[in-house]
Design a protein around this motif. Structure first.
Motif, PDB file in Angstrom:
ATOM      1  N   HIS A  43      51.591   7.207 -29.731  1.00  0.00           N
ATOM      2  CA  HIS A  43      51.294   8.533 -30.273  1.00  0.00           C
ATOM      3  C   HIS A  43      52.554   9.169 -30.844  1.00  0.00           C
ATOM      4  CE1 HIS A  43      47.908   8.510 -27.199  1.00  0.00           C
ATOM      5  NE2 HIS A  43      47.323   8.471 -28.376  1.00  0.00           N
ATOM      6  N   VAL A  44      53.646   8.979 -30.129  1.00  0.00           N
ATOM      7  CA  VAL A  44      54.913   9.573 -30.564  1.00  0.00           C
ATOM      8  C   VAL A  44      55.397   8.910 -31.847  1.00  0.00           C
ATOM      9  CG1 VAL A  44      57.320   9.996 -29.934  1.00  0.00           C
ATOM     10  CG2 VAL A  44      55.530  10.184 -28.188  1.00  0.00           C
ATOM     11  N   SER A  45      55.454   7.594 -31.866  1.00  0.00           N
ATOM     12  CA  SER A  45      56.012   6.901 -33.031  1.00  0.00           C
ATOM     13  C   SER A  45      55.144   7.078 -34.276  1.00  0.00           C
ATOM     14  CB  SER A  45      56.235   5.419 -32.728  1.00  0.00           C
ATOM     15  OG  SER A  45      55.024   4.762 -32.483  1.00  0.00           O
ATOM     16  N   PRO A  72      57.753  12.797 -36.834  1.00  0.00           N
ATOM     17  CA  PRO A  72      58.300  14.104 -37.216  1.00  0.00           C
ATOM     18  C   PRO A  72      57.615  15.277 -36.502  1.00  0.00           C
ATOM     19  CG  PRO A  72      57.940  12.767 -39.167  1.00  0.00           C
ATOM     20  CD  PRO A  72      57.303  12.045 -38.013  1.00  0.00           C
ATOM     21  N   ALA A  73      56.358  15.116 -36.169  1.00  0.00           N
ATOM     22  CA  ALA A  73      55.632  16.194 -35.494  1.00  0.00           C
ATOM     23  C   ALA A  73      56.145  16.431 -34.080  1.00  0.00           C
ATOM     24  CB  ALA A  73      54.133  15.870 -35.458  1.00  0.00           C
ATOM     25  N   PHE A  74      56.857  15.470 -33.511  1.00  0.00           N
ATOM     26  CA  PHE A  74      57.383  15.600 -32.155  1.00  0.00           C
ATOM     27  C   PHE A  74      58.790  16.189 -32.112  1.00  0.00           C
ATOM     28  CE2 PHE A  74      53.882  12.870 -31.044  1.00  0.00           C
ATOM     29  CZ  PHE A  74      53.562  13.278 -29.763  1.00  0.00           C
ATOM     30  N   ASP A 102      65.372  12.065 -37.244  1.00  0.00           N
ATOM     31  CA  ASP A 102      64.750  11.534 -38.455  1.00  0.00           C
ATOM     32  C   ASP A 102      65.205  10.096 -38.711  1.00  0.00           C
ATOM     33  OD1 ASP A 102      63.004  11.869 -40.666  1.00  0.00           O
ATOM     34  OD2 ASP A 102      64.737  12.191 -41.969  1.00  0.00           O
ATOM     35  N   GLU A 103      66.477   9.817 -38.464  1.00  0.00           N
ATOM     36  CA  GLU A 103      67.001   8.465 -38.667  1.00  0.00           C
ATOM     37  C   GLU A 103      66.435   7.473 -37.647  1.00  0.00           C
ATOM     38  OE1 GLU A 103      71.217   8.156 -39.104  1.00  0.00           O
ATOM     39  OE2 GLU A 103      71.308   9.951 -40.357  1.00  0.00           O
ATOM     40  N   ILE A 104      66.114   7.950 -36.451  1.00  0.00           N
ATOM     41  CA  ILE A 104      65.559   7.081 -35.402  1.00  0.00           C
ATOM     42  C   ILE A 104      64.179   6.579 -35.802  1.00  0.00           C
ATOM     43  CG2 ILE A 104      64.691   7.073 -33.023  1.00  0.00           C
ATOM     44  CD1 ILE A 104      67.098   8.945 -32.376  1.00  0.00           C
ATOM     45  N   ASP A 105      63.424   7.410 -36.522  1.00  0.00           N
ATOM     46  CA  ASP A 105      62.138   7.041 -37.097  1.00  0.00           C
ATOM     47  C   ASP A 105      61.153   6.436 -36.088  1.00  0.00           C
ATOM     48  OD1 ASP A 105      60.361   6.995 -39.233  1.00  0.00           O
ATOM     49  OD2 ASP A 105      60.883   4.921 -39.754  1.00  0.00           O
ATOM     50  N   GLY A 106      61.114   6.987 -34.873  1.00  0.00           N
ATOM     51  CA  GLY A 106      60.126   6.553 -33.893  1.00  0.00           C
ATOM     52  C   GLY A 106      60.471   5.300 -33.120  1.00  0.00           C
ATOM     53  N   ASP A 107      61.659   4.743 -33.316  1.00  0.00           N
ATOM     54  CA  ASP A 107      62.082   3.543 -32.589  1.00  0.00           C
ATOM     55  C   ASP A 107      62.414   3.934 -31.148  1.00  0.00           C
ATOM     56  OD1 ASP A 107      63.781   1.587 -31.351  1.00  0.00           O
ATOM     57  OD2 ASP A 107      64.225   0.755 -33.326  1.00  0.00           O
ATOM     58  N   ASP A 130      49.483  20.456 -31.874  1.00  0.00           N
ATOM     59  CA  ASP A 130      49.659  20.389 -33.322  1.00  0.00           C
ATOM     60  C   ASP A 130      50.000  18.985 -33.814  1.00  0.00           C
ATOM     61  OD1 ASP A 130      52.129  20.478 -32.103  1.00  0.00           O
ATOM     62  OD2 ASP A 130      53.079  21.596 -33.720  1.00  0.00           O
ATOM     63  N   VAL A 131      50.050  18.011 -32.897  1.00  0.00           N
ATOM     64  CA  VAL A 131      50.384  16.643 -33.277  1.00  0.00           C
ATOM     65  C   VAL A 131      49.137  15.858 -33.642  1.00  0.00           C
ATOM     66  CG1 VAL A 131      51.306  14.457 -32.431  1.00  0.00           C
ATOM     67  CG2 VAL A 131      52.510  16.581 -31.972  1.00  0.00           C
ATOM     68  N   ILE A 132      48.149  15.907 -32.802  1.00  0.00           N
ATOM     69  CA  ILE A 132      46.926  15.132 -33.029  1.00  0.00           C
ATOM     70  C   ILE A 132      45.900  16.032 -33.687  1.00  0.00           C
ATOM     71  CG2 ILE A 132      45.062  13.842 -31.923  1.00  0.00           C
ATOM     72  CD1 ILE A 132      47.746  12.438 -31.776  1.00  0.00           C
ATOM     73  N   MET A 133      45.508  15.663 -34.876  1.00  0.00           N
ATOM     74  CA  MET A 133      44.539  16.463 -35.616  1.00  0.00           C
ATOM     75  C   MET A 133      43.257  15.673 -35.781  1.00  0.00           C
ATOM     76  SD  MET A 133      46.047  19.193 -36.150  1.00  0.00           S
ATOM     77  CE  MET A 133      47.474  20.080 -36.674  1.00  0.00           C
TER      78      MET A 133
END
Length: 112
Positions: A5-7, A11-13, A30-35, A69-72
């Motif tokens: 869900h996070v990855s 950006p929403a997290f 932003d550079e981590i990009d969900g890793d 506001d993350v899961i729509m």
């Protein structure tokens, strides 16, 4: 919540991450990009924690609720609405349409 869900919604997290770890910087996130591994290393670095301590802290954070506001999607929205019922006054329905309140962005012509 799961890391997926996070990855998927990375950006929403950012806001939730910075709230939990104020040392975090959105540009770096932003550079981590969900890793996940990069995120663990980054949080350990900015907090000065050991990796194992950081993993435990992130695991605890993941055990919380997904920010609304993350899961729509309708099922998540309806679940959130149902949970909000404890804040709705007696005799009111949390599923009622609130269109009568209007759009905040519209300019009203009734002198207001």
């Amino acid at each position: 919540m799961k890391w997926a869900h996070v990855s998927e919604n990375w950006p929403a997290f950012f806001e939730a991450i910075v709230e939990k770890w104020p040392e975090a910087d959105e540009a770096e996130l932003d550079e981590i990009d969900g890793d996940q591994r990069a995120f663990i290393r980054y949080i350990a670095e900015v907090t000065g924690q050991e990796i194992d301590e950081t993993k435990d802290e992130i695991r605890e954070w993941l055990s919380g609720e997904i920010p609304s506001d993350v899961i729509m999607d309708p099922s998540h929205d309806n679940h959130s609405i149902a949970l909000s019922s404890k804040y709705v006054g007696e005799g009111e329905d949390e599923y009622d349409d609130d269109a009568r309140f209007g759009d905040d962005d519209e300019v009203r012509d009734d002198g207001d």
